[in-house]
Motif scaffolding. Structure first.
Motif, PDB file in Angstrom:
ATOM      1  N   MET A 123      56.689  19.408  23.691  1.00 57.77           N
ATOM      2  CA  MET A 123      55.934  18.545  22.793  1.00 57.77           C
ATOM      3  C   MET A 123      56.442  17.113  22.846  1.00 57.77           C
ATOM      4  O   MET A 123      55.657  16.158  22.789  1.00 57.77           O
ATOM      5  CB  MET A 123      55.978  19.099  21.363  1.00 57.77           C
ATOM      6  CG  MET A 123      55.160  20.362  21.186  1.00 57.77           C
ATOM      7  SD  MET A 123      55.031  20.921  19.464  1.00 57.77           S
ATOM      8  CE  MET A 123      56.609  21.760  19.278  1.00 57.77           C
ATOM      9  N   GLY A 124      57.770  16.938  22.985  1.00 54.83           N
ATOM     10  CA  GLY A 124      58.323  15.598  23.090  1.00 54.83           C
ATOM     11  C   GLY A 124      57.823  14.865  24.321  1.00 54.83           C
ATOM     12  O   GLY A 124      57.463  13.684  24.260  1.00 54.83           O
ATOM     13  N   VAL A 125      57.776  15.560  25.455  1.00 53.90           N
ATOM     14  CA  VAL A 125      57.265  14.958  26.693  1.00 53.90           C
ATOM     15  C   VAL A 125      55.786  14.600  26.538  1.00 53.90           C
ATOM     16  O   VAL A 125      55.332  13.531  26.972  1.00 53.90           O
ATOM     17  CB  VAL A 125      57.477  15.916  27.886  1.00 53.90           C
ATOM     18  CG1 VAL A 125      56.743  15.411  29.128  1.00 53.90           C
ATOM     19  CG2 VAL A 125      58.964  16.064  28.181  1.00 53.90           C
ATOM     20  N   GLY A 126      55.025  15.496  25.925  1.00 52.21           N
ATOM     21  CA  GLY A 126      53.601  15.217  25.708  1.00 52.21           C
ATOM     22  C   GLY A 126      53.393  14.012  24.805  1.00 52.21           C
ATOM     23  O   GLY A 126      52.550  13.149  25.075  1.00 52.21           O
ATOM     24  N   PHE A 127      54.166  13.937  23.715  1.00 50.68           N
ATOM     25  CA  PHE A 127      54.084  12.784  22.824  1.00 50.68           C
ATOM     26  C   PHE A 127      54.399  11.502  23.581  1.00 50.68           C
ATOM     27  O   PHE A 127      53.739  10.470  23.399  1.00 50.68           O
ATOM     28  CB  PHE A 127      55.069  12.934  21.662  1.00 50.68           C
ATOM     29  CG  PHE A 127      54.543  13.751  20.517  1.00 50.68           C
ATOM     30  CD1 PHE A 127      53.368  13.396  19.881  1.00 50.68           C
ATOM     31  CD2 PHE A 127      55.240  14.864  20.073  1.00 50.68           C
ATOM     32  CE1 PHE A 127      52.884  14.147  18.823  1.00 50.68           C
ATOM     33  CE2 PHE A 127      54.768  15.616  19.004  1.00 50.68           C
ATOM     34  CZ  PHE A 127      53.581  15.256  18.379  1.00 50.68           C
ATOM     35  N   LEU A 128      55.429  11.540  24.417  1.00 47.20           N
ATOM     36  CA  LEU A 128      55.841  10.356  25.166  1.00 47.20           C
ATOM     37  C   LEU A 128      54.715   9.865  26.074  1.00 47.20           C
ATOM     38  O   LEU A 128      54.464   8.655  26.182  1.00 47.20           O
ATOM     39  CB  LEU A 128      57.082  10.690  25.997  1.00 47.20           C
ATOM     40  CG  LEU A 128      57.823   9.516  26.622  1.00 47.20           C
ATOM     41  CD1 LEU A 128      58.383   8.597  25.548  1.00 47.20           C
ATOM     42  CD2 LEU A 128      58.943  10.022  27.517  1.00 47.20           C
ATOM     43  N   MET A 129      54.018  10.791  26.716  1.00 48.81           N
ATOM     44  CA  MET A 129      52.881  10.416  27.561  1.00 48.81           C
ATOM     45  C   MET A 129      51.816   9.710  26.744  1.00 48.81           C
ATOM     46  O   MET A 129      51.244   8.699  27.179  1.00 48.81           O
ATOM     47  CB  MET A 129      52.296  11.659  28.243  1.00 48.81           C
ATOM     48  CG  MET A 129      53.187  12.280  29.288  1.00 48.81           C
ATOM     49  SD  MET A 129      52.439  13.735  30.080  1.00 48.81           S
ATOM     50  CE  MET A 129      51.084  12.965  30.972  1.00 48.81           C
ATOM     51  N   LEU A 130      51.542  10.230  25.547  1.00 51.28           N
ATOM     52  CA  LEU A 130      50.521   9.606  24.699  1.00 51.28           C
ATOM     53  C   LEU A 130      50.960   8.218  24.238  1.00 51.28           C
ATOM     54  O   LEU A 130      50.176   7.265  24.276  1.00 51.28           O
ATOM     55  CB  LEU A 130      50.238  10.496  23.488  1.00 51.28           C
ATOM     56  CG  LEU A 130      49.670  11.885  23.780  1.00 51.28           C
ATOM     57  CD1 LEU A 130      49.445  12.646  22.475  1.00 51.28           C
ATOM     58  CD2 LEU A 130      48.367  11.802  24.561  1.00 51.28           C
ATOM     59  N   PHE A 131      52.212   8.093  23.789  1.00 53.32           N
ATOM     60  CA  PHE A 131      52.701   6.808  23.316  1.00 53.32           C
ATOM     61  C   PHE A 131      52.608   5.742  24.399  1.00 53.32           C
ATOM     62  O   PHE A 131      52.283   4.579  24.131  1.00 53.32           O
ATOM     63  CB  PHE A 131      54.154   6.924  22.846  1.00 53.32           C
ATOM     64  CG  PHE A 131      54.338   7.772  21.612  1.00 53.32           C
ATOM     65  CD1 PHE A 131      53.296   7.985  20.725  1.00 53.32           C
ATOM     66  CD2 PHE A 131      55.558   8.359  21.351  1.00 53.32           C
ATOM     67  CE1 PHE A 131      53.458   8.775  19.596  1.00 53.32           C
ATOM     68  CE2 PHE A 131      55.746   9.145  20.221  1.00 53.32           C
ATOM     69  CZ  PHE A 131      54.691   9.347  19.341  1.00 53.32           C
ATOM     70  N   ARG A 132      52.908   6.118  25.628  1.00 48.79           N
ATOM     71  CA  ARG A 132      52.906   5.145  26.722  1.00 48.79           C
ATOM     72  C   ARG A 132      51.502   4.761  27.166  1.00 48.79           C
ATOM     73  O   ARG A 132      51.341   3.863  28.000  1.00 48.79           O
ATOM     74  CB  ARG A 132      53.721   5.693  27.903  1.00 48.79           C
ATOM     75  CG  ARG A 132      55.215   5.717  27.609  1.00 48.79           C
ATOM     76  CD  ARG A 132      56.037   6.181  28.791  1.00 48.79           C
ATOM     77  NE  ARG A 132      57.463   5.955  28.532  1.00 48.79           N
ATOM     78  CZ  ARG A 132      58.432   6.235  29.411  1.00 48.79           C
ATOM     79  NH1 ARG A 132      58.110   6.766  30.577  1.00 48.79           N
ATOM     80  NH2 ARG A 132      59.692   5.989  29.113  1.00 48.79           N
ATOM     81  N   HIS A 133      50.523   5.431  26.637  1.00 50.22           N
ATOM     82  CA  HIS A 133      49.130   5.065  26.916  1.00 50.22           C
ATOM     83  C   HIS A 133      48.424   4.634  25.635  1.00 50.22           C
ATOM     84  O   HIS A 133      47.198   4.769  25.511  1.00 50.22           O
ATOM     85  CB  HIS A 133      48.403   6.223  27.592  1.00 50.22           C
ATOM     86  CG  HIS A 133      48.807   6.405  29.024  1.00 50.22           C
ATOM     87  ND1 HIS A 133      48.073   5.932  30.077  1.00 50.22           N
ATOM     88  CD2 HIS A 133      49.918   6.983  29.571  1.00 50.22           C
ATOM     89  CE1 HIS A 133      48.678   6.220  31.216  1.00 50.22           C
ATOM     90  NE2 HIS A 133      49.801   6.866  30.935  1.00 50.22           N
ATOM     91  N   ASN A 134      49.192   4.103  24.681  1.00 48.38           N
ATOM     92  CA  ASN A 134      48.651   3.546  23.443  1.00 48.38           C
ATOM     93  C   ASN A 134      47.831   4.566  22.667  1.00 48.38           C
ATOM     94  O   ASN A 134      46.732   4.292  22.189  1.00 48.38           O
ATOM     95  CB  ASN A 134      47.797   2.306  23.746  1.00 48.38           C
ATOM     96  CG  ASN A 134      47.542   1.468  22.502  1.00 48.38           C
ATOM     97  OD1 ASN A 134      48.354   1.450  21.572  1.00 48.38           O
ATOM     98  ND2 ASN A 134      46.413   0.790  22.466  1.00 48.38           N
ATOM     99  N   ALA A 135      48.373   5.775  22.536  1.00 48.95           N
ATOM    100  CA  ALA A 135      47.715   6.825  21.773  1.00 48.95           C
ATOM    101  C   ALA A 135      48.785   7.622  21.035  1.00 48.95           C
ATOM    102  O   ALA A 135      49.985   7.435  21.250  1.00 48.95           O
ATOM    103  CB  ALA A 135      46.909   7.748  22.693  1.00 48.95           C
ATOM    104  N   SER A 136      48.368   8.500  20.153  1.00 45.21           N
ATOM    105  CA  SER A 136      49.297   9.378  19.446  1.00 45.21           C
ATOM    106  C   SER A 136      48.524  10.615  19.014  1.00 45.21           C
ATOM    107  O   SER A 136      47.372  10.807  19.413  1.00 45.21           O
ATOM    108  CB  SER A 136      49.913   8.671  18.234  1.00 45.21           C
ATOM    109  OG  SER A 136      49.017   8.669  17.138  1.00 45.21           O
ATOM    110  N   LEU A 137      49.136  11.423  18.167  1.00 47.00           N
ATOM    111  CA  LEU A 137      48.438  12.582  17.603  1.00 47.00           C
ATOM    112  C   LEU A 137      48.176  12.379  16.120  1.00 47.00           C
ATOM    113  O   LEU A 137      48.119  13.328  15.342  1.00 47.00           O
ATOM    114  CB  LEU A 137      49.225  13.865  17.848  1.00 47.00           C
ATOM    115  CG  LEU A 137      49.139  14.389  19.282  1.00 47.00           C
ATOM    116  CD1 LEU A 137      49.993  15.625  19.457  1.00 47.00           C
ATOM    117  CD2 LEU A 137      47.695  14.690  19.675  1.00 47.00           C
ATOM    118  N   GLY A 138      48.018  11.134  15.716  1.00 46.34           N
ATOM    119  CA  GLY A 138      47.610  10.828  14.354  1.00 46.34           C
ATOM    120  C   GLY A 138      48.688  11.102  13.329  1.00 46.34           C
ATOM    121  O   GLY A 138      49.871  11.245  13.635  1.00 46.34           O
ATOM    122  N   GLY A 139      48.276  11.189  12.069  1.00 48.69           N
ATOM    123  CA  GLY A 139      49.182  11.537  10.988  1.00 48.69           C
ATOM    124  C   GLY A 139      50.425  10.672  10.932  1.00 48.69           C
ATOM    125  O   GLY A 139      50.360   9.438  10.954  1.00 48.69           O
TER     126      GLY A 139
END
Length: 206
Positions: A123-139
């Protein structure tokens, strides 16, 4: 005196953004299902979704999608439409992937300790991918992003504290032993973010 010309930073293309969101949420969905299969918990919006899944007839994907709806207003007002739209897409993808993964992958016998640490890293790796593309999982990811950009507060450290608090609140839902194991997953997840997500270090989304 000669000056060194720094290379221009190239912005991610839309195709690269979509690819990162899809792959990132698929990786996170695998971690989520390791947790679901073993009855573990995590923090943030995902942690709240786990609690709802264990306490109500909702699936993780349904609960996760609903929990994130109120946070989009904060994202629009303080971060912008691009981030909000990418985050909405990421939340939608994870909601779908989390629910269909058990139909495609069988988890017959998984050690809870392994599931906690490995799932946290995934999950940490997935979050990092999202953060580096100006996205997140909300909340709370949106709140963490806002605090990091506004006040310089470390996203990983902030989320680690909040995640541990959410896990502690689950004492009435799951066994205390699983809660203790879940702390290891929260630390593993946020260690990936704290170590790899430094302001100004990665400029691919500028």
């Amino acid at each position: 005196m000669s000056t060194v010309e720094l290379p221009k930073v190239k912005k991610h293309t839309r195709l690269e953004d979509v690819q990162a969101i899809i792959l990132g949420t698929m990786i996170i969905a695998m971690g989520v299902n390791l947790y679901t299969h073993t009855g573990l918990l995590t923090g943030g919006s995902a942690g709240l979704a786990f609690l709802l899944k264990y306490a109500t007839p909702l699936t993780f994907g349904q609960a996760f999608f609903l929990i994130n709806l109120p946070f989009y207003l904060l994202a629009i007002r303080h971060i912008g439409w691009e981030f909000t739209l990418k985050t909405f897409l990421a939340v939608f993808c994870l909601s779908v992937f989390a629910d269909i993964t058990p139909m495609l992958v069988s988890f017959n016998d998984v050690n809870p300790v392994y599931a906690s640490v490995a799932g946290g890293f995934l999950m940490g790796v997935g979050f990092l991918m999202l953060f580096r593309h100006n996205a997140s999982l909300g909340g709370l990811n949106i709140l963490a992003r806002f605090l990091a950009e506004k006040y310089g507060i470390s996203m990983g450290k902030f989320q680690m504290v909040v995640d541990c608090m959410i896990v502690m609140l689950s004492v009435f839902i799951v066994d205390y032993w699983l809660i203790l194991i879940s702390f290891a997953g929260a630390i593993a997840l946020n260690m990936i973010i704290a170590v790899n997500h430094k302001p100004g270090r990665y400029m691919g989304n500028v």
